[in-house]
Enzyme design. Structure first.
Site, short mmCIF file in Angstrom:
data_model
loop_
_atom_site.label_atom_id
_atom_site.label_comp_id
_atom_site.label_asym_id
_atom_site.label_seq_id
_atom_site.Cartn_x
_atom_site.Cartn_y
_atom_site.Cartn_z
N ASP A 286 4.66 0.61 11.96
CA ASP A 286 3.37 -0.20 11.59
C ASP A 286 3.43 -1.97 12.11
O ASP A 286 2.49 -2.35 11.68
CB ASP A 286 3.34 -0.13 9.94
CG ASP A 286 3.04 1.27 9.77
OD1 ASP A 286 2.52 1.98 10.70
OD2 ASP A 286 3.17 1.60 8.36
N LYS B 68 0.86 -1.22 -0.04
CA LYS B 68 -0.12 -0.04 0.01
C LYS B 68 0.88 1.20 0.05
O LYS B 68 0.55 2.30 -0.75
CB LYS B 68 -0.73 -0.08 1.39
CG LYS B 68 -1.55 1.26 1.55
CD LYS B 68 -2.33 1.30 2.56
CE LYS B 68 -1.67 1.67 4.11
NZ LYS B 68 -1.56 2.92 4.12
N ASN B 69 1.91 1.26 0.82
CA ASN B 69 2.73 2.52 1.16
C ASN B 69 3.61 2.80 -0.14
O ASN B 69 4.19 3.76 -0.39
CB ASN B 69 3.31 2.44 2.49
CG ASN B 69 2.52 2.72 3.51
OD1 ASN B 69 1.36 2.90 3.53
ND2 ASN B 69 3.14 2.30 4.75
N ARG C 31 -8.61 -0.59 4.80
CA ARG C 31 -7.89 0.21 4.15
C ARG C 31 -6.52 -0.20 3.84
O ARG C 31 -5.81 0.26 2.89
CB ARG C 31 -7.46 1.31 5.35
CG ARG C 31 -8.73 2.20 5.63
CD ARG C 31 -8.23 3.44 6.18
NE ARG C 31 -7.02 4.00 5.79
CZ ARG C 31 -6.07 4.59 6.55
NH1 ARG C 31 -6.17 4.49 7.85
NH2 ARG C 31 -4.97 4.91 6.06
N ARG D 55 0.31 14.23 13.38
CA ARG D 55 0.76 14.03 12.02
C ARG D 55 0.63 15.21 11.14
O ARG D 55 -0.03 15.21 10.12
CB ARG D 55 -0.19 13.00 11.35
CG ARG D 55 0.09 11.76 12.15
CD ARG D 55 -0.70 10.42 11.46
NE ARG D 55 0.15 9.92 10.49
CZ ARG D 55 -0.13 8.75 9.82
NH1 ARG D 55 -1.34 8.29 9.85
NH2 ARG D 55 0.56 8.32 8.80
N CYS E 160 -5.22 12.92 13.34
CA CYS E 160 -5.56 11.40 13.07
C CYS E 160 -5.51 10.95 14.58
O CYS E 160 -5.01 11.21 15.18
CB CYS E 160 -4.46 11.17 11.93
SG CYS E 160 -4.21 9.35 11.98
C1 UD1 Z 1 4.24 6.76 6.41
C2 UD1 Z 1 3.39 5.37 6.19
C3 UD1 Z 1 2.78 5.02 7.54
C4 UD1 Z 1 4.01 4.79 8.42
C5 UD1 Z 1 4.77 6.27 8.74
C6 UD1 Z 1 5.96 5.87 9.49
C7 UD1 Z 1 2.48 5.84 4.00
C8 UD1 Z 1 1.27 6.34 3.17
N1 UD1 Z 1 2.29 5.74 5.33
O1 UD1 Z 1 3.33 7.77 7.03
O2 UD1 Z 1 2.09 3.68 7.38
O3 UD1 Z 1 3.19 4.47 9.90
O4 UD1 Z 1 5.06 6.55 7.34
O5 UD1 Z 1 6.75 4.94 9.11
O6 UD1 Z 1 3.74 5.73 3.54
N2 UD1 Z 1 5.99 14.56 10.95
C9 UD1 Z 1 5.91 15.76 10.98
N3 UD1 Z 1 5.87 16.87 10.07
C10 UD1 Z 1 5.46 16.42 8.87
C11 UD1 Z 1 5.63 14.93 8.43
C12 UD1 Z 1 5.63 14.06 9.51
O7 UD1 Z 1 6.08 16.25 12.33
O8 UD1 Z 1 5.73 17.28 8.01
C13 UD1 Z 1 6.02 13.51 11.98
C14 UD1 Z 1 4.77 12.57 12.03
O9 UD1 Z 1 3.76 13.30 12.70
C15 UD1 Z 1 5.46 11.48 12.79
C16 UD1 Z 1 6.53 11.14 11.99
O10 UD1 Z 1 7.02 12.58 11.67
O11 UD1 Z 1 5.64 11.70 14.17
C17 UD1 Z 1 6.75 10.34 10.91
O12 UD1 Z 1 5.79 10.36 9.98
P1 UD1 Z 1 5.79 10.27 8.53
O13 UD1 Z 1 7.05 9.20 8.02
O14 UD1 Z 1 5.63 11.27 7.66
O15 UD1 Z 1 4.68 9.20 8.34
P2 UD1 Z 1 3.76 9.22 6.95
O16 UD1 Z 1 4.72 9.70 5.85
O17 UD1 Z 1 2.46 10.17 7.09
#
Ligand code: UD1
Length: 418
Positions: free
Chosen positions: A305, A22-23, A397, A122, A117
């Protein structure tokens, strides 16, 4: 509302076919926005999040042709609407991945802010910071991120923390920027590398994907591509954790041992026997496992995850285990539900201490997020008697036909509507 009914206490034996990730699929689908040529993507998992992304791309004006084998032809020649509406972004945060490609190719985009969320705040500040560094103007208007730039320009971007979709969004954007973009402290997840392979096939100039520094030299235009999505390491890990919890034997074909190393190392350390032959993996568990301590971390660390599934496994371990969640601040919602089955778990901030018990007993539980649902299913498979897992829309999902796949391993599990 649908729920899953599980009669637990059955050892699992057999082979599971792991779906496409998915990711990896979600950002790769968004790559189609970068070209007017047709792209073909195979091995898409049949999941709600993929359907949501296809709906979003259709809303933007991409021609979408899906075949019955989950291959898709996409053509973003006549894009008509540069917006991702709230209704779609609300159900799937990864919708924000259309932002980078739309701004890069069309000069602007309007994407609903993902908002809060269940598993944590996030934010998307890192996505915004990167786009601003590339010369984009970013405004927030009535809950929408409005981003514009006549031409993105290459920039040096240092992420404050490791973000997977943040890295992917900026990598997508940088492919069509003027000049060189360097992403530092980039996510090294295999899904980022799968996206980079696909962008390279489109004519993008990318080096360093899979390391913490990615260099992207912008090009003027990109071409179509044909790509099969990589295997889902989290799905593979979920079935491994389940068989480790119930005991039994599991064969999975087509998994790269390096990519799932952080998961297999933990299982082997606790007493599971794991054999790799090429891309085949055989897991045998014939005794109660030792406790497994984990600390979640960006790749190549232990994936957040997989945290809920390992917590379910730890409830039955022969001793006390500790789980430290370092990625999301509120990812222990499954704890209360596991306790309903008789698990002994205490939490202190982002640390959970799990005292193994000799048995769990079935009960009614409620899924709170995607991976927590998988943890509850594993607990239900261990527990004696019947466990009913409600709110399984979370599960749909991210897991394709989970009850069928577990059923083929011998689990007594069925979906019912009440
Ligand atoms: C992706 C994965 C999700 C997985 C996560 C962490 C997808 C579609 N989803 O989610 O399944 O659980 O990586 O491995 O690939 N953060 C910030 N600012 C930002 C972006 C992130 O503070 O602009 C923080 C988030 O709140 C979190 C951490 O960074 O605490 C990691 O998040 P991130 O790697 O961005 O997660 P996703 O990409 O949303």
């Amino acid at each position: 509302m649908e729920k899953l009914l599980i009669q637990g206490g059955v050892k699992l034996f057999g082979e599971v076919n792991v779906s496409g990730a998915k990711n990896a699929a979600l950002p790769i689908l968004c790559a189609s926005l970068l070209t007017s040529e047709t792209v073909r993507i195979d091995n898409l998992p049949h999941l709600h999040d993929v359907t949501t992304m296809l709906t979003l791309l259709g809303h933007i004006g991409v021609d979408v042709e899906l075949d019955e084998k989950m291959g898709v032809l996409l053509c973003a020649k006549n894009v008509s609407c540069l917006q991702a509406p709230y209704d779609l972004v609300r159900t799937m945060r990864a919708s924000v991945l259309v932002l980078g490609p739309l701004v890069a190719r069309f000069g602007k985009a309007k994407v609903s802010l993902p908002g809060g969320c269940a598993i944590g705040q996030r934010p998307v500040d890192q996505h915004i910071k990167g786009l601003e560094a590339m010369g984009a103007r970013v405004e927030i208007d009535q809950g929408y991120l409005c981003v514009s730039a006549e031409q993105l320009v290459g920039a040096e971007i240092v992420f404050d923390l490791v973000t997977v979709t943040g890295t992917e969004n900026l990598m997508l954007a940088a492919t069509l920027a003027d000049g060189v973009t360097t992403l530092r402290n980039a996510a090294m997840e295999p899904e980022v590398l799968d996206l980079a392979k696909c962008l390279t096939a489109m004519g993008a100039k990318i080096t360093g994907a899979g390391t913490e520094t990615i260099r992207i030299e912008g090009v003027q235009s990109l071409n179509g591509f044909d790509h099969a999505v990589m295997f889902d390491r989290i799905e593979a890990g979920t079935y491994m954790a389940a068989v480790a919890a119930t005991g039994g034997e599991l064969l999975i074909k087509g998994v790269d041992a390096n990519i799932i190393n952080s998961i297999t190392t933990k299982l082997a350390g606790a007493g599971a026997v794991i054999k790799h032959e090429g891309d085949d993996l055989l897991l045998t568990v014939s005794r109660r496992l030792s406790p497994i301590d984990i600390k979640t971390a960006p790749y190549p660390g232990f994936p957040t995850d997989m945290q809920a599934q390992f917590m379910a496994l730890d409830t039955m371990a022969d001793g006390t285990s500790t789980i430290s969640e370092t990625i999301f601040e509120n990812r222990f919602m499954h704890v209360q539900e596991l306790k309903r089955l008789g698990a002994k778990i205490q939490t202190q901030g982002n640390i959970a201490i799990i005292q193994g018990v000799s048995s769990l007993a079935g009960a009614e539980v409620m899924a709170t997020d995607l991976r927590a649902s998988a943890g509850l299913i594993i607990a239900g498979l261990i527990a004696s008697g019947e466990t009913a897992v409600g709110r399984i829309y979370h599960l749909d999902r991210g897991y394709e036909r989970i009850e069928e796949k577990f059923g083929r391993l011998g689990a007594k599990i069925k979906r019912v509507t009440n």
